[in-house]
Design a protein around this motif. Structure first.
Motif, short mmCIF file in Angstrom:
data_model
loop_
_atom_site.label_atom_id
_atom_site.label_comp_id
_atom_site.label_asym_id
_atom_site.label_seq_id
_atom_site.Cartn_x
_atom_site.Cartn_y
_atom_site.Cartn_z
N GLY A 40 11.17 -7.18 -1.76
CA GLY A 40 9.93 -7.00 -2.51
C GLY A 40 10.01 -7.48 -3.95
N ILE A 41 11.13 -8.05 -4.36
CA ILE A 41 11.27 -8.55 -5.72
C ILE A 41 10.28 -9.70 -5.93
CG2 ILE A 41 12.84 -9.76 -7.31
CD1 ILE A 41 15.15 -8.17 -5.96
N ALA A 42 9.59 -9.63 -7.05
CA ALA A 42 8.55 -10.63 -7.34
C ALA A 42 9.11 -12.05 -7.38
CB ALA A 42 7.89 -10.29 -8.68
N ASP A 43 8.35 -12.95 -6.81
CA ASP A 43 8.64 -14.39 -6.83
C ASP A 43 9.98 -14.77 -6.19
OD1 ASP A 43 6.20 -14.90 -8.19
OD2 ASP A 43 7.17 -14.33 -10.09
N ILE A 44 10.44 -13.97 -5.27
CA ILE A 44 11.71 -14.27 -4.60
C ILE A 44 11.52 -15.51 -3.73
CG2 ILE A 44 11.36 -12.81 -2.56
CD1 ILE A 44 14.30 -11.93 -2.91
N PRO A 45 12.46 -16.44 -3.78
CA PRO A 45 12.31 -17.65 -2.95
C PRO A 45 12.39 -17.32 -1.46
CG PRO A 45 14.14 -17.88 -4.52
CD PRO A 45 13.64 -16.49 -4.61
N GLN A 46 11.75 -18.11 -0.66
CA GLN A 46 11.69 -17.86 0.78
C GLN A 46 13.08 -17.88 1.41
OE1 GLN A 46 9.10 -20.41 2.99
NE2 GLN A 46 9.55 -19.42 4.94
N TYR A 47 13.94 -18.77 0.96
CA TYR A 47 15.27 -18.85 1.57
C TYR A 47 16.08 -17.58 1.30
CZ TYR A 47 17.51 -20.13 -2.91
OH TYR A 47 17.99 -20.14 -4.20
N ILE A 48 15.86 -16.95 0.14
CA ILE A 48 16.53 -15.67 -0.16
C ILE A 48 15.91 -14.57 0.69
CG2 ILE A 48 16.96 -13.93 -1.94
CD1 ILE A 48 18.65 -16.38 -2.37
#
Length: 98
Positions: A40-48
């Protein structure tokens, strides 16, 4: 025909494995919750996010481990461990002859 391996030792090993798994269940659930929160961390990249989803799923497989323990126990010959335990316990007793 008696088995040549020890069903009792296998049964006791599964008891130990199950005890360790039970001890780790709560910490693993806490780790799973943290991994879910990290997604749920904001703006986390999709691969992460994908790797975190995989991590969450992997942690959740504790039920698969418990199922494997159950399968090992069900594979043991019926009553073999109990019979072996009785044989060991009675083998240590002296037989008195009158």
């Amino acid at each position: 025909m008696p088995i040549k391996w020890s069903a009792l030792k296998v049964s006791e090993a599964m008891d130990m494995v199950e005890e360790f798994i039970d001890q780790s269940a709560e910490p693993l659930e806490q780790a799973r919750l943290v991994a879910i929160a990290a997604r749920g961390i904001a703006d986390i990249p999709q691969y992460i996010d994908e790797r975190l989803a995989h991590l969450t799923a992997s942690i959740g497989r504790i039920d698969h481990i418990k199922g494997s323990i159950k399968a090992v126990r069900e594979s043991l010959p019926v009553g073999a461990a109990v019979e072996e335990r009785k044989r060991i316990e009675s083998g240590n007793q002296l037989v008195l002859v009158a």
